[in-house]
Design an enzyme around this catalytic site. Structure first.
Site, PDB file in Angstrom:
ATOM      1  N   GLU A 161       0.838  -1.205   0.000  1.00  0.00           N
ATOM      2  CA  GLU A 161       0.000   0.000   0.000  1.00  0.00           C
ATOM      3  C   GLU A 161       0.876   1.259   0.000  1.00  0.00           C
ATOM      4  O   GLU A 161       0.570   2.249  -0.663  1.00  0.00           O
ATOM      5  CB  GLU A 161      -0.935   0.040   1.220  1.00  0.00           C
ATOM      6  CG  GLU A 161      -1.948  -1.095   1.298  1.00  0.00           C
ATOM      7  CD  GLU A 161      -3.065  -1.008   0.254  1.00  0.00           C
ATOM      8  OE1 GLU A 161      -3.068  -0.063  -0.547  1.00  0.00           O
ATOM      9  OE2 GLU A 161      -3.911  -1.912   0.239  1.00  0.00           O
ATOM     10  N   ARG A 165       0.532   3.660  -3.233  1.00  0.00           N
ATOM     11  CA  ARG A 165      -0.160   4.940  -2.996  1.00  0.00           C
ATOM     12  C   ARG A 165       0.827   6.079  -2.748  1.00  0.00           C
ATOM     13  O   ARG A 165       0.723   7.135  -3.358  1.00  0.00           O
ATOM     14  CB  ARG A 165      -1.101   4.814  -1.795  1.00  0.00           C
ATOM     15  CG  ARG A 165      -2.175   3.761  -2.013  1.00  0.00           C
ATOM     16  CD  ARG A 165      -3.215   3.818  -0.929  1.00  0.00           C
ATOM     17  NE  ARG A 165      -3.994   2.589  -0.897  1.00  0.00           N
ATOM     18  CZ  ARG A 165      -5.217   2.485  -0.425  1.00  0.00           C
ATOM     19  NH1 ARG A 165      -5.824   3.535   0.065  1.00  0.00           N
ATOM     20  NH2 ARG A 165      -5.849   1.329  -0.418  1.00  0.00           N
ATOM     21  N   ASP A 302      -4.928 -10.247  -8.010  1.00  0.00           N
ATOM     22  CA  ASP A 302      -5.191  -9.315  -9.113  1.00  0.00           C
ATOM     23  C   ASP A 302      -3.980  -8.651  -9.768  1.00  0.00           C
ATOM     24  O   ASP A 302      -3.654  -8.888 -10.933  1.00  0.00           O
ATOM     25  CB  ASP A 302      -6.199  -8.235  -8.661  1.00  0.00           C
ATOM     26  CG  ASP A 302      -5.876  -7.586  -7.297  1.00  0.00           C
ATOM     27  OD1 ASP A 302      -4.822  -7.905  -6.725  1.00  0.00           O
ATOM     28  OD2 ASP A 302      -6.677  -6.761  -6.825  1.00  0.00           O
ATOM     29  N   GLU A 473     -12.107  -0.146 -10.271  1.00  0.00           N
ATOM     30  CA  GLU A 473     -11.703  -1.070 -11.346  1.00  0.00           C
ATOM     31  C   GLU A 473     -12.584  -1.006 -12.593  1.00  0.00           C
ATOM     32  O   GLU A 473     -12.082  -1.053 -13.722  1.00  0.00           O
ATOM     33  CB  GLU A 473     -11.635  -2.516 -10.821  1.00  0.00           C
ATOM     34  CG  GLU A 473     -10.513  -2.779  -9.827  1.00  0.00           C
ATOM     35  CD  GLU A 473     -10.778  -2.217  -8.435  1.00  0.00           C
ATOM     36  OE1 GLU A 473     -11.960  -1.944  -8.117  1.00  0.00           O
ATOM     37  OE2 GLU A 473      -9.812  -2.030  -7.662  1.00  0.00           O
ATOM     38  N   THR A 561      -1.061   0.662 -10.309  1.00  0.00           N
ATOM     39  CA  THR A 561      -2.328   0.050  -9.897  1.00  0.00           C
ATOM     40  C   THR A 561      -3.178   1.000  -9.054  1.00  0.00           C
ATOM     41  O   THR A 561      -4.341   0.706  -8.777  1.00  0.00           O
ATOM     42  CB  THR A 561      -2.081  -1.281  -9.168  1.00  0.00           C
ATOM     43  OG1 THR A 561      -3.322  -1.993  -9.068  1.00  0.00           O
ATOM     44  CG2 THR A 561      -1.499  -1.069  -7.778  1.00  0.00           C
TER      45      THR A 561
HETATM   46  C1  DMJ Z   1      -6.405   0.283  -4.893  1.00  0.00           C
HETATM   47  O1  DMJ Z   1      -5.595   0.550  -3.815  1.00  0.00           O
HETATM   48  C2  DMJ Z   1      -5.639  -0.352  -6.013  1.00  0.00           C
HETATM   49  O2  DMJ Z   1      -6.353  -0.225  -7.204  1.00  0.00           O
HETATM   50  C3  DMJ Z   1      -5.322  -1.797  -5.762  1.00  0.00           C
HETATM   51  O3  DMJ Z   1      -4.709  -2.403  -6.853  1.00  0.00           O
HETATM   52  C4  DMJ Z   1      -6.587  -2.548  -5.444  1.00  0.00           C
HETATM   53  N1  DMJ Z   1      -7.312  -1.945  -4.376  1.00  0.00           N
HETATM   54  C5  DMJ Z   1      -7.578  -0.525  -4.433  1.00  0.00           C
HETATM   55  C6  DMJ Z   1      -8.808  -0.126  -5.193  1.00  0.00           C
HETATM   56  O4  DMJ Z   1      -9.819  -1.008  -5.223  1.00  0.00           O
END
Ligand code: DMJ
Length: 582
Positions: A161, A165, A302, A473, A561
């Site tokens: 995370e 982020r 994922d 998503e 992501t």
């Molecule tokens: C986000 O932090 C990112 O997209 C991650 O890959 C998956 N979870 C959240 C959003 O759903």
């Protein structure tokens, strides 16, 4: 009462803001001829749709596929409404929770995830403000970053995370401040300095016997911390969704340490030799072996797949294209099945690995996949252009078909609920024979139906899964599908989703947006949380969906992501450094 963002669609004024904005930037020159062509295509589509509609081919109970084209000015207006939603979210955050890591918009307060706060919301939002050209908000955020953000804290943080982020947000802000006109000075080093400080602390997570990163890291001591759950295993997606950030940092600093640590993870994972490109969801940082058999494209699985194709797009390393193509083939062969009634394609799970029975559980998280498949098939080019290349083949054709079908399934997650907002998880109905292991499963090429009645029978939502966390998503996929196919249906679906958010997740008096506890109850009970990815991803992708293609062209950038933006670097200063053994 709902806020003024919502009322604007009825002609009322936009949400009020104390901030100023300037004109929208772009990293590519205007392309008037492309726009003329698009208007021409739009006119043809409109004509065809009208004929189809007038011929009475659409029954009231059917899902509407036709899409009269909407004039450019209207899309321009819609994207302004998305910007308004961002501004109202940001203003509420600054008013009630400034400097806090979390924002609770119903109780109007913030809370921290570390003693001094780590700026989760502020850092995650920087590049969206740059893209929307919210200059005064950005300068407030930048001042906070410079004066308050301090990573020297007695605090454990999640490695993944923090990388996607925080490190991703800082690096994206650094990149965009170089290329977007008017958002910052090219000599502004604050984002990069903070990124290097943070990345140096994160390096400790990779100091495991195998090179697979520990789940967490202590910021001040820089020591990796083994997961307290899952028998100490790290999640596979988390271990393999760090590479874009670390590789970009190596390229801009010239320091190869970040590249090497992140690259080593991929070597270890590929060296295990997971069959058909499908990886189990847990891996031990001690042994470097998978600790479960379970395979899924939802949580914990994922973004392993997402970062295979995105690493290729970022660095042109052929090894990742090969791994991605193997994985897509494995997904098609083992995980894609039709639903029972509407024959929609879903991505099922394999709780006991390849050879075991399928589960029809599909997380909303899986909806990143159709967009990634389309990106991989066309290399970010518009489909029409990609199809003219000598490299186009039957596999890419099938991939685009699958991407379209899965996008429809993901949109259906919104379409079937009372609020028009998707739940966290759907359990699909499927014929029992389709749940058998691959070799015993009948093949099916049945066309999917657009009857809403049959859709409703296929989408089952369990009471524990009815919540919505404002996840991005599906709108991410809609953005990518729109850019790649130019089919206006994807913009239309995105607009419908945005309107549902305005209608049901808006907090009174225009003070932000809340995640929901139940998307099937009206009015939906709210969760009192506004997720940082609402600002970083969901609103950013919606804004880009309604923007001209010249804003962040897919041939020049790749999104991490968390929707943070990096350049497609091509073959840069550093090399893969390992080879596949099979
Ligand atoms: C986000 O932090 C990112 O997209 C991650 O890959 C998956 N979870 C959240 C959003 O759903």
């Amino acid at each position: 009462m709902t806020n003024s963002v919502r009322s604007r669609k009825n002609g009322a004024s936009r949400v009020g803001t104390k901030h100023t904005t300037s004109s929208v930037g772009s990293i590519a020159p205007d392309a008037p001829s492309t726009r003329r062509n698009l208007s021409f295509v739009g006119a043809i589509l409109f004509g065809a749709s009208l004929v189809f509609w007038l011929a009475g081919s659409i029954k009231p109970s059917e899902v509407k596929w036709w899409s009269p084209s909407t004039p450019d000015e209207e899309w321009q207006d819609r994207r302004e409404q998305v910007k308004d939603a961002f501004i109202s979210s940001w203003d509420a955050y600054t008013k009630y929770a400034w400097g806090h890591d979390r924002f609770h918009p119903i109780s109007k307060r913030g809370s921290q995830m570390s003693p001094k706060g780590l700026g989760w919301i502020i850092v995650d939002s920087l590049d969206t403000m740059m893209i929307m050209n919210l200059t005064s908000q950005l300068s407030e955020a930048r001042v906070w970053l410079q004066r308050k953000l301090d990573y020297e804290q007695d605090q454990d943080v999640n490695t993944f995370e923090t990388t996607i982020r925080m490190l991703g947000g800082l690096l994206s802000a650094h990149y965009l401040s170089q290329v977007l006109p008017g958002v910052s000075s090219r000599r502004d080093q604050v984002y990069l300095n903070k990124a290097v400080d943070l990345a140096d602390r994160l390096l400790g997570a990779y100091d495991s016997p195998s090179g697979i990163p520990y789940a967490s890291i202590h910021l001040a001591t820089r020591r990796g911390i083994v997961s307290h759950a899952d028998g100490g295993a790290s999640s596979t997606a988390e271990a393999t969704t760090l590479q874009l950030e670390m590789k970009y940092l190596s390229n801009i600093t010239g320091n190869g340490i970040y590249w090497r640590k992140a690259e080593k993870v991929m070597e270890v994972i590929d060296g295990i030799g997971a069959p058909e490109g499908l990886v189990p969801i847990f891996i031990s940082p001690h042994s470097g072996r998978f600790t479960s058999r379970e395979i899924r494209l939802g949580s914990r699985g994922d973004s392993y797949y997402e970062y295979l194709i995105k690493q290729y797009l970022q660095t042109s390393e052929p090894i990742y294209l090969e791994m991605w193509e193997e994985a897509v083939e494995g997904i098609q062969k083992h995980l894609i099945i039709p639903t029972q009634h509407a024959k929609l394609r879903i991505v099922a799970e394999l709780p006991n690995g390849i050879g075991g029975a399928l589960s029809t559980k599909m997380d909303h998280l899986v909806c990143f996949l159709p967009g990634s498949i389309a990106l991989g098939a066309t290399n970010g080019l518009p489909e029409a252009e990609a199809r003219r290349l000598p490299s186009w083949n039957v596999e890419k054709d099938q991939q685009m078909k699958l991407a379209r079908e899965l996008t429809k399934t993901c949109w259906g997650m919104y379409k079937v609920t009372q609020t028009g907002i998707a739940p966290e998880i759907v359990w699909f109905s499927a014929d029992e024979r389709m749940l058998r292991s691959t070799s015993d499963r009948p093949s099916s090429s049945a066309r999917s139906s657009d009857s809403e009645a049959s859709w409703r029978k296929d989408y089952n939502i369990k009471p524990l899964d009815t919540h919505n966390l404002q996840r991005p998503e599906t709108v991410e996929t809609l953005f990518l599908m729109w850019r790649i196919t130019k089919d206006p249906i994807y913009r239309k679906w995105g607009w419908e989703i945005f309107q549902a958010f305005l209608e049901y997740s808006t907090v009174e008096f225009g003070e932000g947006f809340s995640s929901l506890n139940d998307v099937n109850t009206i009015p939906p009970p709210r969760r009192d949380d506004m997720e940082s990815f609402w600002l970083a991803e969901t609103l950013k992708y919606l804004y880009l969906l309604f923007s001209p293609d010249e804003l962040l062209p897919l041939t020049q950038v790749v999104f991490n992501t968390e929707a943070h933006v990096f350049p497609r670097m091509g073959k840069g200063k550093f090399k893969t450094g390992w080879e596949r053994t099979r």
